[in-house]
Scaffold this motif. Structure first.
Motif, PDB file in Angstrom:
ATOM      1  N   VAL A  14       0.705  -1.163   0.178  1.00 31.96           N
ATOM      2  CA  VAL A  14      -0.060  -0.019   0.085  1.00 31.96           C
ATOM      3  C   VAL A  14       0.770   1.336  -0.050  1.00 31.96           C
ATOM      4  N   VAL A  15       1.903   1.199   0.959  1.00 28.35           N
ATOM      5  CA  VAL A  15       2.793   2.485   0.873  1.00 28.35           C
ATOM      6  C   VAL A  15       3.405   2.695  -0.357  1.00 28.35           C
ATOM      7  N   ALA A  16       3.994   1.493  -0.926  1.00 31.23           N
ATOM      8  CA  ALA A  16       4.823   1.724  -2.192  1.00 31.23           C
ATOM      9  C   ALA A  16       3.938   2.043  -3.316  1.00 31.23           C
ATOM     10  N   ALA A  17       2.582   1.654  -3.229  1.00 29.64           N
ATOM     11  CA  ALA A  17       1.551   2.130  -4.590  1.00 29.64           C
ATOM     12  C   ALA A  17       1.012   3.197  -4.345  1.00 29.64           C
ATOM     13  N   MET A  18       1.036   4.121  -3.301  1.00 28.16           N
ATOM     14  CA  MET A  18       0.368   5.297  -3.083  1.00 28.16           C
ATOM     15  C   MET A  18       1.260   6.272  -4.011  1.00 28.16           C
ATOM     16  N   ALA A  19       0.503   6.908  -4.948  1.00 33.12           N
ATOM     17  CA  ALA A  19       1.157   7.822  -5.792  1.00 33.12           C
ATOM     18  C   ALA A  19       1.728   9.028  -5.545  1.00 33.12           C
ATOM     19  N   VAL A  20       2.899   9.462  -5.781  1.00 31.45           N
ATOM     20  CA  VAL A  20       3.386  10.624  -5.483  1.00 31.45           C
ATOM     21  C   VAL A  20       2.680  11.815  -6.461  1.00 31.45           C
ATOM     22  N   VAL A  21       2.407  11.195  -7.941  1.00 34.99           N
ATOM     23  CA  VAL A  21       1.637  12.006  -8.670  1.00 34.99           C
ATOM     24  C   VAL A  21       0.343  11.280  -8.891  1.00 34.99           C
ATOM     25  N   LYS A  22      -0.513  11.860  -9.893  1.00 35.38           N
ATOM     26  CA  LYS A  22      -1.879  11.456 -10.054  1.00 35.38           C
ATOM     27  C   LYS A  22      -1.727   9.941 -10.308  1.00 35.38           C
ATOM     28  N   ALA A  23      -2.633   8.974  -9.589  1.00 40.32           N
ATOM     29  CA  ALA A  23      -2.602   7.681  -9.937  1.00 40.32           C
ATOM     30  C   ALA A  23      -3.067   7.211 -11.250  1.00 40.32           C
ATOM     31  N   ASP A  24      -3.935   8.216 -11.946  1.00 41.21           N
ATOM     32  CA  ASP A  24      -4.640   7.754 -13.107  1.00 41.21           C
ATOM     33  C   ASP A  24      -3.552   8.054 -14.343  1.00 41.21           C
ATOM     34  N   ASP A  25      -2.114   8.386 -14.012  1.00 43.67           N
ATOM     35  CA  ASP A  25      -1.306   8.549 -15.304  1.00 43.67           C
ATOM     36  C   ASP A  25      -1.083   7.217 -16.023  1.00 43.67           C
ATOM     37  N   VAL A  26      -0.983   6.289 -15.233  1.00 43.20           N
ATOM     38  CA  VAL A  26      -1.118   4.858 -15.911  1.00 43.20           C
ATOM     39  C   VAL A  26      -2.176   3.985 -15.371  1.00 43.20           C
ATOM     40  N   PRO A  27      -3.354   4.300 -15.794  1.00 44.19           N
ATOM     41  CA  PRO A  27      -4.317   3.252 -15.225  1.00 44.19           C
ATOM     42  C   PRO A  27      -4.558   1.705 -15.569  1.00 44.19           C
ATOM     43  N   ILE A  28      -5.147   0.996 -14.772  1.00 42.18           N
ATOM     44  CA  ILE A  28      -5.054  -0.352 -15.279  1.00 42.18           C
ATOM     45  C   ILE A  28      -6.674  -0.783 -15.290  1.00 42.18           C
ATOM     46  N   THR A  29      -6.765  -1.578 -16.511  1.00 43.63           N
ATOM     47  CA  THR A  29      -8.109  -2.211 -16.849  1.00 43.63           C
ATOM     48  C   THR A  29      -7.976  -3.500 -16.937  1.00 43.63           C
ATOM     49  N   ASP A  30      -9.063  -4.226 -16.843  1.00 43.34           N
ATOM     50  CA  ASP A  30      -9.287  -5.909 -16.731  1.00 43.34           C
ATOM     51  C   ASP A  30      -8.458  -6.158 -18.354  1.00 43.34           C
ATOM     52  N   LYS A  31      -8.627  -5.327 -19.157  1.00 39.42           N
ATOM     53  CA  LYS A  31      -8.226  -5.889 -20.557  1.00 39.42           C
ATOM     54  C   LYS A  31      -6.577  -5.934 -20.376  1.00 39.42           C
ATOM     55  N   ASP A  32      -5.868  -4.916 -19.687  1.00 39.13           N
ATOM     56  CA  ASP A  32      -4.598  -5.082 -19.329  1.00 39.13           C
ATOM     57  C   ASP A  32      -4.084  -6.362 -18.601  1.00 39.13           C
ATOM     58  N   LEU A  33      -4.779  -7.007 -17.965  1.00 31.97           N
ATOM     59  CA  LEU A  33      -4.229  -7.964 -17.382  1.00 31.97           C
ATOM     60  C   LEU A  33      -4.864  -9.534 -17.978  1.00 31.97           C
ATOM     61  N   GLU A  34      -5.206  -9.468 -19.316  1.00 32.00           N
ATOM     62  CA  GLU A  34      -5.692 -10.420 -20.068  1.00 32.00           C
ATOM     63  C   GLU A  34      -4.674 -11.428 -20.399  1.00 32.00           C
ATOM     64  N   SER A  35      -3.364 -11.060 -20.961  1.00 28.58           N
ATOM     65  CA  SER A  35      -2.394 -11.768 -21.267  1.00 28.58           C
ATOM     66  C   SER A  35      -0.954 -11.099 -21.271  1.00 28.58           C
ATOM     67  N   GLU A  36       0.129 -11.856 -21.268  1.00 33.53           N
ATOM     68  CA  GLU A  36       1.566 -11.314 -21.297  1.00 33.53           C
ATOM     69  C   GLU A  36       1.567 -10.035 -22.205  1.00 33.53           C
ATOM     70  N   GLU A  37       1.152 -10.115 -23.235  1.00 38.95           N
ATOM     71  CA  GLU A  37       1.263  -9.235 -24.440  1.00 38.95           C
ATOM     72  C   GLU A  37       0.552  -7.923 -23.780  1.00 38.95           C
ATOM     73  N   SER A  38      -0.727  -8.035 -23.357  1.00 35.49           N
ATOM     74  CA  SER A  38      -1.385  -6.762 -22.789  1.00 35.49           C
ATOM     75  C   SER A  38      -0.688  -6.336 -21.530  1.00 35.49           C
ATOM     76  N   MET A  39      -0.132  -7.278 -20.734  1.00 33.59           N
ATOM     77  CA  MET A  39       0.684  -6.724 -19.557  1.00 33.59           C
ATOM     78  C   MET A  39       1.836  -5.987 -20.037  1.00 33.59           C
ATOM     79  N   TRP A  40       2.649  -6.436 -21.104  1.00 28.54           N
ATOM     80  CA  TRP A  40       3.739  -6.002 -21.471  1.00 28.54           C
ATOM     81  C   TRP A  40       3.522  -4.598 -21.940  1.00 28.54           C
ATOM     82  N   SER A  41       2.572  -4.385 -22.503  1.00 25.90           N
ATOM     83  CA  SER A  41       2.062  -3.072 -23.204  1.00 25.90           C
ATOM     84  C   SER A  41       1.881  -2.106 -21.906  1.00 25.90           C
ATOM     85  N   LEU A  42       1.274  -2.619 -20.855  1.00 35.14           N
ATOM     86  CA  LEU A  42       1.013  -1.890 -19.692  1.00 35.14           C
ATOM     87  C   LEU A  42       2.182  -1.499 -19.132  1.00 35.14           C
TER      88      LEU A  42
END
Length: 250
Positions: A14-42
């Motif tokens: 939790v401490v490591a994940a609390m953003a110093v800048v806006k957390a939505d700069d790199v948003p995570i979606t269900d689609k991002d977690l679907e495959s190695e390729e989509s996770m690599w893109s994230l």
């Protein structure tokens, strides 16, 4: 024991994940977690935003292991944010490719110092300290006693930051004047520690005896590589060059 370990791990993430800048700069979606390729893109999108500021190694040989760590943290953040009733959200920030052990080693460098009792010798606070009705909530940020968010960078100087921020706060509470003081002075001159950790109790002793100068008075070399953090902080320990001519807070 296992429950305690789980709580520690969860807290560190939790401490490591609390953003110093806006957390939505790199948003995570269900689609991002679907495959190695989509996770690599994230991961690549995250590197584009945070790669230069990340605290982990950036060489190509380490990229594969960093990606594995990143995937675990991204899944944890995404699963946490889907929970109902939570009072806060997590986001990907520059710590997202650090393991728990790496984050703990780099950013929890405060060392235990001597334990001292209260001045009245009873082990309990004096009556005046507990009398009266306390408000249900109190945020010193709303009362001008907290300076801006600071970044210790790739230096285990959290012990210096915690002492300086405490002194800034109590000075503002007592005087009504919020000053930004120098962590670099405490890191360089107090003898209480270095970028591998330090002792807050000794740093407080130094502050009492010597004062802490204004941040703007403790100027780093003009060629300092880490000058970008903020004025007068370099994220490396240097020989003490405190200028007593500049006003200090005693």
């Amino acid at each position: 024991m296992e429950m305690g370990k789980s709580l520690v791990v969860a807290l560190a993430v939790v401490v490591a994940a609390m953003a110093v800048v806006k957390a939505d700069d790199v948003p995570i979606t269900d689609k991002d977690l679907e495959s190695e390729e989509s996770m690599w893109s994230l991961y690549q999108r995250w590197r584009h935003v945070y790669g230069a500021a990340s605290s982990s190694p950036r060489d190509l040989a380490d990229k594969g292991s960093r990606f594995e760590v990143f995937k675990k943290n991204a899944r944890y953040i995404h699963d946490f944010n889907r929970k109902k009733g939570m009072s806060y959200k997590l986001g990907l920030n520059k710590f997202a490719d650090l393991t728990l052990e790496e984050f703990t080693a780099k950013y929890t460098g405060a060392k235990p110092g001597p334990i001292t009792g209260l001045k009245n010798g009873t082990g309990s606070p004096p009556l005046a300290a507990v009398a009266g009705d306390a408000p249900p909530a109190w945020d010193w940020r709303e009362h001008g006693a907290v300076t801006r968010v600071k970044d210790q960078g790739p230096c285990g100087s959290c012990w210096a930051f915690s002492v300086v921020e405490a002194v800034e706060g109590i000075n503002a509470i007592m005087t009504g004047n919020l000053l930004t003081l120098s962590e670099q002075q405490v890191l360089d001159c107090s003898g209480a520690g270095d970028c591998s950790g330090g002792y807050t109790s000794y740093a407080f002793d130094y502050a009492v005896s010597n004062g802490i100068t204004l941040d703007q008075c403790f100027s780093p070399p003009t060629t300092g590589e880490n000058y970008f953090y903020y004025p007068a902080y370099e994220a490396v320990q240097e020989p003490c060059r405190f200028d007593p001519v500049c006003n200090s807070l005693i």
